[in-house]
Design a protein around this motif. Structure first.
Motif, PDB file in Angstrom:
ATOM      1  N   ASN A   1       0.811  -1.231   0.000  1.00  0.00           N
ATOM      2  CA  ASN A   1       0.000   0.000   0.000  1.00  0.00           C
ATOM      3  C   ASN A   1       0.837   1.271   0.000  1.00  0.00           C
ATOM      4  OD1 ASN A   1       0.963  -0.002   2.754  1.00  0.00           O
ATOM      5  ND2 ASN A   1      -0.672  -1.479   3.160  1.00  0.00           N
ATOM      6  N   HIS A   2       2.135   1.132  -0.270  1.00  0.00           N
ATOM      7  CA  HIS A   2       3.063   2.217   0.034  1.00  0.00           C
ATOM      8  C   HIS A   2       2.981   3.408  -0.900  1.00  0.00           C
ATOM      9  CE1 HIS A   2       4.197  -1.263   2.276  1.00  0.00           C
ATOM     10  NE2 HIS A   2       4.772  -0.450   3.130  1.00  0.00           N
ATOM     11  N   LEU A   3       2.666   3.192  -2.161  1.00  0.00           N
ATOM     12  CA  LEU A   3       2.646   4.352  -3.073  1.00  0.00           C
ATOM     13  C   LEU A   3       1.457   5.254  -2.778  1.00  0.00           C
ATOM     14  CD1 LEU A   3       3.937   2.798  -6.425  1.00  0.00           C
ATOM     15  CD2 LEU A   3       5.202   3.960  -4.611  1.00  0.00           C
ATOM     16  N   LEU A   4       0.320   4.644  -2.449  1.00  0.00           N
ATOM     17  CA  LEU A   4      -0.845   5.477  -2.105  1.00  0.00           C
ATOM     18  C   LEU A   4      -0.582   6.226  -0.795  1.00  0.00           C
ATOM     19  CD1 LEU A   4      -3.730   6.322  -2.882  1.00  0.00           C
ATOM     20  CD2 LEU A   4      -4.557   4.494  -1.398  1.00  0.00           C
ATOM     21  N   ARG A   5       0.020   5.529   0.150  1.00  0.00           N
ATOM     22  CA  ARG A   5       0.311   6.181   1.433  1.00  0.00           C
ATOM     23  C   ARG A   5       1.337   7.295   1.265  1.00  0.00           C
ATOM     24  NH1 ARG A   5       2.115   1.379   4.884  1.00  0.00           N
ATOM     25  NH2 ARG A   5       2.707   2.974   6.397  1.00  0.00           N
ATOM     26  N   ALA A   6       2.180   7.172   0.253  1.00  0.00           N
ATOM     27  CA  ALA A   6       3.161   8.241  -0.004  1.00  0.00           C
ATOM     28  C   ALA A   6       2.493   9.425  -0.687  1.00  0.00           C
ATOM     29  CB  ALA A   6       4.278   7.701  -0.898  1.00  0.00           C
ATOM     30  N   ALA A   7       1.569   9.129  -1.595  1.00  0.00           N
ATOM     31  CA  ALA A   7       0.984  10.192  -2.427  1.00  0.00           C
ATOM     32  C   ALA A   7       0.104  11.129  -1.606  1.00  0.00           C
ATOM     33  CB  ALA A   7       0.179   9.560  -3.559  1.00  0.00           C
ATOM     34  N   TYR A   8      -0.708  10.553  -0.706  1.00  0.00           N
ATOM     35  CA  TYR A   8      -1.690  11.402  -0.026  1.00  0.00           C
ATOM     36  C   TYR A   8      -1.038  12.515   0.800  1.00  0.00           C
ATOM     37  CZ  TYR A   8      -5.927  12.997   2.091  1.00  0.00           C
ATOM     38  OH  TYR A   8      -6.962  13.797   2.481  1.00  0.00           O
ATOM     39  N   PRO A   9      -0.097  12.193   1.688  1.00  0.00           N
ATOM     40  CA  PRO A   9       0.516  13.299   2.456  1.00  0.00           C
ATOM     41  C   PRO A   9       1.260  14.299   1.577  1.00  0.00           C
ATOM     42  CG  PRO A   9       1.526  11.191   3.031  1.00  0.00           C
ATOM     43  CD  PRO A   9       0.380  10.893   2.129  1.00  0.00           C
ATOM     44  N   ALA A  10       1.824  13.831   0.457  1.00  0.00           N
ATOM     45  CA  ALA A  10       2.532  14.767  -0.434  1.00  0.00           C
ATOM     46  C   ALA A  10       1.530  15.758  -1.034  1.00  0.00           C
ATOM     47  CB  ALA A  10       3.255  13.990  -1.531  1.00  0.00           C
ATOM     48  N   MET A  11       0.367  15.258  -1.430  1.00  0.00           N
ATOM     49  CA  MET A  11      -0.652  16.152  -2.019  1.00  0.00           C
ATOM     50  C   MET A  11      -1.207  17.089  -0.947  1.00  0.00           C
ATOM     51  SD  MET A  11      -2.704  13.785  -4.758  1.00  0.00           S
ATOM     52  CE  MET A  11      -3.175  12.450  -3.704  1.00  0.00           C
ATOM     53  N   GLU A  12      -1.413  16.528   0.231  1.00  0.00           N
ATOM     54  CA  GLU A  12      -1.968  17.334   1.327  1.00  0.00           C
ATOM     55  C   GLU A  12      -1.041  18.493   1.680  1.00  0.00           C
ATOM     56  OE1 GLU A  12      -2.122  15.488   5.225  1.00  0.00           O
ATOM     57  OE2 GLU A  12      -4.215  16.082   5.433  1.00  0.00           O
ATOM     58  N   LYS A  13       0.256  18.203   1.709  1.00  0.00           N
ATOM     59  CA  LYS A  13       1.246  19.230   2.057  1.00  0.00           C
ATOM     60  C   LYS A  13       1.177  20.400   1.062  1.00  0.00           C
ATOM     61  CE  LYS A  13       6.188  19.629   2.583  1.00  0.00           C
ATOM     62  NZ  LYS A  13       7.433  19.021   2.189  1.00  0.00           N
ATOM     63  N   VAL A  14       1.078  20.080  -0.215  1.00  0.00           N
ATOM     64  CA  VAL A  14       1.019  21.117  -1.244  1.00  0.00           C
ATOM     65  C   VAL A  14      -0.277  21.914  -1.104  1.00  0.00           C
ATOM     66  CG1 VAL A  14       0.873  21.509  -3.740  1.00  0.00           C
ATOM     67  CG2 VAL A  14       2.500  19.844  -2.824  1.00  0.00           C
ATOM     68  N   ALA A  15      -1.383  21.211  -0.886  1.00  0.00           N
ATOM     69  CA  ALA A  15      -2.678  21.895  -0.781  1.00  0.00           C
ATOM     70  C   ALA A  15      -2.677  22.847   0.424  1.00  0.00           C
ATOM     71  CB  ALA A  15      -3.792  20.860  -0.654  1.00  0.00           C
ATOM     72  N   ILE A  16      -2.114  22.395   1.546  1.00  0.00           N
ATOM     73  CA  ILE A  16      -2.054  23.242   2.750  1.00  0.00           C
ATOM     74  C   ILE A  16      -1.208  24.484   2.470  1.00  0.00           C
ATOM     75  CG2 ILE A  16      -1.099  23.377   5.109  1.00  0.00           C
ATOM     76  CD1 ILE A  16      -2.002  20.471   5.516  1.00  0.00           C
ATOM     77  N   ASN A  17      -0.084  24.261   1.782  1.00  0.00           N
ATOM     78  CA  ASN A  17       0.805  25.385   1.494  1.00  0.00           C
ATOM     79  C   ASN A  17       0.112  26.445   0.632  1.00  0.00           C
ATOM     80  OD1 ASN A  17       3.067  26.838  -0.026  1.00  0.00           O
ATOM     81  ND2 ASN A  17       4.153  25.774   1.634  1.00  0.00           N
ATOM     82  N   ILE A  18      -0.664  25.999  -0.351  1.00  0.00           N
ATOM     83  CA  ILE A  18      -1.382  26.951  -1.212  1.00  0.00           C
ATOM     84  C   ILE A  18      -2.416  27.720  -0.388  1.00  0.00           C
ATOM     85  CG2 ILE A  18      -2.972  27.166  -3.186  1.00  0.00           C
ATOM     86  CD1 ILE A  18      -1.447  24.781  -4.470  1.00  0.00           C
ATOM     87  N   LEU A  19      -3.109  26.995   0.496  1.00  0.00           N
ATOM     88  CA  LEU A  19      -4.100  27.675   1.352  1.00  0.00           C
ATOM     89  C   LEU A  19      -3.428  28.729   2.224  1.00  0.00           C
ATOM     90  CD1 LEU A  19      -6.435  24.774   2.592  1.00  0.00           C
ATOM     91  CD2 LEU A  19      -6.995  26.596   0.964  1.00  0.00           C
ATOM     92  N   LYS A  20      -2.269  28.380   2.784  1.00  0.00           N
ATOM     93  CA  LYS A  20      -1.579  29.305   3.692  1.00  0.00           C
ATOM     94  C   LYS A  20      -1.104  30.559   2.960  1.00  0.00           C
ATOM     95  CE  LYS A  20       0.231  26.336   7.327  1.00  0.00           C
ATOM     96  NZ  LYS A  20       1.403  25.541   7.720  1.00  0.00           N
ATOM     97  N   ASN A  21      -0.543  30.361   1.761  1.00  0.00           N
ATOM     98  CA  ASN A  21       0.085  31.486   1.047  1.00  0.00           C
ATOM     99  C   ASN A  21      -0.837  32.171   0.055  1.00  0.00           C
ATOM    100  OD1 ASN A  21       2.895  31.408   2.099  1.00  0.00           O
ATOM    101  ND2 ASN A  21       2.749  29.318   1.298  1.00  0.00           N
ATOM    102  N   LYS A  22      -1.984  31.585  -0.150  1.00  0.00           N
ATOM    103  CA  LYS A  22      -2.939  32.080  -1.156  1.00  0.00           C
ATOM    104  C   LYS A  22      -2.284  32.251  -2.519  1.00  0.00           C
ATOM    105  CE  LYS A  22      -6.328  34.149   1.927  1.00  0.00           C
ATOM    106  NZ  LYS A  22      -7.004  35.368   2.344  1.00  0.00           N
ATOM    107  N   ARG A  23      -1.275  31.410  -2.786  1.00  0.00           N
ATOM    108  CA  ARG A  23      -0.655  31.320  -4.107  1.00  0.00           C
ATOM    109  C   ARG A  23       0.158  30.017  -4.157  1.00  0.00           C
ATOM    110  NH1 ARG A  23       4.520  35.531  -4.160  1.00  0.00           N
ATOM    111  NH2 ARG A  23       5.719  34.363  -2.604  1.00  0.00           N
ATOM    112  N   SER A  24       0.590  29.610  -5.366  1.00  0.00           N
ATOM    113  CA  SER A  24       1.285  28.324  -5.454  1.00  0.00           C
ATOM    114  C   SER A  24       2.803  28.462  -5.571  1.00  0.00           C
ATOM    115  CB  SER A  24       0.751  27.525  -6.651  1.00  0.00           C
ATOM    116  OG  SER A  24       1.057  28.209  -7.840  1.00  0.00           O
ATOM    117  N   PHE A  25       3.272  29.707  -5.751  1.00  0.00           N
ATOM    118  CA  PHE A  25       4.694  29.941  -6.002  1.00  0.00           C
ATOM    119  C   PHE A  25       5.597  29.277  -4.944  1.00  0.00           C
ATOM    120  CE2 PHE A  25       8.501  32.420  -5.038  1.00  0.00           C
ATOM    121  CZ  PHE A  25       9.157  32.342  -6.250  1.00  0.00           C
ATOM    122  N   ASP A  26       5.188  29.439  -3.679  1.00  0.00           N
ATOM    123  CA  ASP A  26       6.055  29.005  -2.570  1.00  0.00           C
ATOM    124  C   ASP A  26       6.319  27.501  -2.540  1.00  0.00           C
ATOM    125  OD1 ASP A  26       5.777  31.758  -0.914  1.00  0.00           O
ATOM    126  OD2 ASP A  26       3.892  31.166  -1.880  1.00  0.00           O
TER     127      ASP A  26
END
Ligand code: SPV
Ligand code: MG
Length: 436
Positions: A393-418
Motif C-alpha cells: 500500500n506504500h505508493l498510495l500512502r506516499a501520495a496522499y501526504p505529499a498532495m496534502e502538504k502542497v494543498a495546505i501550502n497553497i491555502l496558507k500562502n494564497k498562491r502556489s509559487f512558494d
C-alpha cells in the motif's frame, strides 16, 4: 612436428535480442581462435537487470546456430570465476561499457583471474546506436502479448531469489513501477511487478476496503494500467467472490495479461486484514476454499497463470496448526503459492509457519506482505524461504501526504509559487509520457 595449440576465447553474452553489436563481438572473437560463449541464464540476468524477453532454452537454440560460435557453456552468475577457472581461456572479449558502473568490479576480477594463466582481455567499443535501441523497443512490443506477460511471473519465480511487488493503483503508479530502476550498493534494483491491491484500489476510489468497489469494476479499471505497463501483475481478489463467478474473473484476468490471482480464505462482510476487529469476518471452511482453488485451476487457460492461496488464520486469531493444516490442503487442491498473512509487528508467526511448511511434502513457494512487520528485510525473508514480497500500500500512502502538504501550502500562502520548488515541473510531468 610441434602442433600449435588452438587458442580459446571466452565470450560472455545474454543474447536476448541479437543485433550487429553481438555479431561484431563474435566475428572479432573468431579471429583469436575457438569461440566459447558463456550464455547467461535467466537467473544470472535477473540478478542485475530485467529478465530477457526470450528464455534460456530459446536463446541457446539461437546461439547454437550463429556462425562463428564453437561451443556454449552456461554462465549462471555475473561472476565469471567458475567458468574461467575451468576453461582457462587465452582471451576474454567484452564490450568496453563495463569500465564504469556496477560491472566495474567484475572487470577487475576478470583481469586478475586471466593474469593467473597469462590470459588477455580484449575490449571492443560498446554498440549503443539509437537505431538498435529503437528496434529493441519495437521487438519488445512484438514479444509483449498478454500470454508472454502472464508467464513472466513464473519465470521470475524460477530465476530470482525473491520477487518484489509493490502496489500500483492507477496507470501513473504502474508507470513508476515499470520504469524505476536504481544502481545501489553495486546492485541493480527495481520492482518486478505490480500488486493490484483491494485496499489501494478502494481507497483511491473513495470507498472502504470491503468489496463495495466490485471486482468487475476493479478489473475494468486495471485495463488502463495493463495498457501502459509490461511487468507482471498480481491481482488481489479478496475472497474471489462466489464460486459460480470465479471462472469469469479468472478468464478476464488471464485475457488482460495478469499473472496471478490471490484469493483469501475469509467469508462474510469483508474488512481489511490489518484492522484489529475482525468480527464480521469468518474463516471459510477448508472444503469450500479448496473448491475455490480447484475451480480457479480448472478454469485458467494456462498453468502459467498462478493461483495464490492466502491464509488468514493469524489475522483471525487462529493458531499455527490451523495455518499449516490449511496450507497443506490448499496446496494439495492446486494452489501454486501460499500467502501467509499477519498483522503482528514482527515476522515471528510467519517465520514459525515458514519453518514448518518448508518441511512439508506439500510445500509451495511462500508470499509475505510485511505491512505491519515492516522492519523485516528482504534478506531475512529469503532466508526464511519466501519467494515473493509485496509492499502492499506504500505508493498510495506516499501520495496522499505529499498532495496534502502542497494543498495546505497553497491555502496558507494564497498562491502556489512558494511550493513550486517541492513539486515536479509541468514540463517534466508532461515529458514523462511520450506523445507518440
Ligand atoms: C491489500 O493490499 O488490499 C491487501 C493486503 O489485501 S492487506 O491490506 O494487508 O489486507
Ligand atoms: Mg486486499
Amino acid at each position: 612436428m610441434i602442433m600449435k595449440k588452438v587458442k580459446t576465447i571466452y565470450v560472455p553474452m545474454g543474447a536476448d535480442i541479437l543485433h550487429s553489436g553481438h555479431l561484431n563481438i563474435i566475428k572479432t572473437a573468431k579471429k583469436y581462435g575457438k569461440v566459447i560463449v558463456g550464455l547467461f541464464t535467466d537467473a544470472a540476468i535477473g540478478e542485475y537487470k530485467r529478465l530477457p524477453l526470450i528464455n534460456y532454452k530459446q536463446r541457446l537454440e539461437i546461439m547454437k546456430n550463429i556462425k562463428g560460435v564453437d561451443h556454449i557453456v552456461k554462465q549462471d552468475t555475473w561472476d565469471y570465476s567458475k567458468n574461467l577457472k575451468k576453461i582457462k581461456p587465452d582471451f576474454l572479449i567484452h564490450g568496453d561499457d563495463w569500465k564504469v558502473g556496477i560491472q566495474k568490479q567484475t572487470r577487475s576480477n576478470v583481469l586478475k583471474l586471466l593474469g593467473q594463466w597469462g590470459g588477455k582481455l580484449i575490449e571492443v567499443p560498446y554498440t549503443n546506436e539509437n537505431k538498435i535501441k529503437i528496434s529493441k523497443n519495437s521487438i519488445s512490443e512484438i514479444f509483449f502479448n498478454p500470454n508472454t506477460r502472464v508467464s513472466r511471473l513464473k519465470r521470475l519465480i524460477n530465476s530470482k531469489k525473491i520477487v518484489r511487488f509493490i502496489e500500483g493503483h492507477n496507470p501513473i503508479t504502474g508507470l513508476l513501477i515499470e520504469n524505476l530502476t536504481i544502481d545501489f550498493k553495486k546492485e541493480h534494483r527495481e520492482f518486478d511487478g505490480i500488486w493490484s491491491s483491494s485496499l489501494t484500489d478502494s481507497v483511491s476510489n473513495g470507498k472502504p476496503d470491503n468489496q463495495s468497489l466490485e471486482l468487475s469494476t476493479r478489473i475494468s479499471n486495471l485495463n488502463s494500467t495493463m495498457e501502459v505497463t509490461t511487468k507482471p501483475v498480481l491481482f488481489d481478489a479478496d475472497n474471489g467472490g462466489r464460486i459460480e463467478h470465479l471462472p469469469y474473473t479468472i478468464r478476464n484476468l488471464e485475457r488482460l495479461g495478469v499473472s496471478a490471482i490471490a484469493i483469501e480464505d475469509k467469508i462474510g462482510l469483508k474488512s481489511n486484514s490489518l484492522f484489529k476487529v475482525q468480527n464480521k469476518n469468518n474463516h471459510d471452511t477448508i472444503e469450500n476454499f479448496c473448491l475455490k482453488i480447484k475451480t480457479a485451476c480448472e478454469t485458467r487457460r494456462s498453468e502459467d497463470f498462478l493461483i495464490v492461496a492466502r491464509i488468514e488464520s493469524f489475522i483471525l486469531g487462529k493458531n499455527l496448526n490451523d495455518a499449516l493444516d490449511r496450507a497443506e490442503k490448499y496446496s494439495k487442491a492446486g494452489a501454486d503459492l501460499i500467502l501467509i498473512h499477519s498483522k503482528l509487528e514482527t515476522p515471528k508467526e510467519v517465520f514459525k509457519f515458514a519453518k514448518q511448511f518448508k518441511k512439508s511434502k506439500y510445500y509451495k513457494p511462500m508470499v509475505a506482505v510485511p505491512s505491519t512487520y515492516s522492519k523485516v528485510t528482504e534478506r531475512q525473508l529469503i532466508k526464511n524461504g519466501f519467494k515473493i514480497v509485496i509492499y502492499a500500500n506504500h505508493l498510495l500512502r506516499a501520495a496522499y501526504p505529499a498532495m496534502e502538504k502542497v494543498a495546505i501550502n497553497i491555502l496558507k500562502n494564497k498562491r502556489s509559487f512558494d511550493i513550486e520548488k517541492n513539486i515536479i515541473s509541468i514540463k517534466k510531468i508532461l515529458n514523462m509520457i511520450p506523445s507518440n
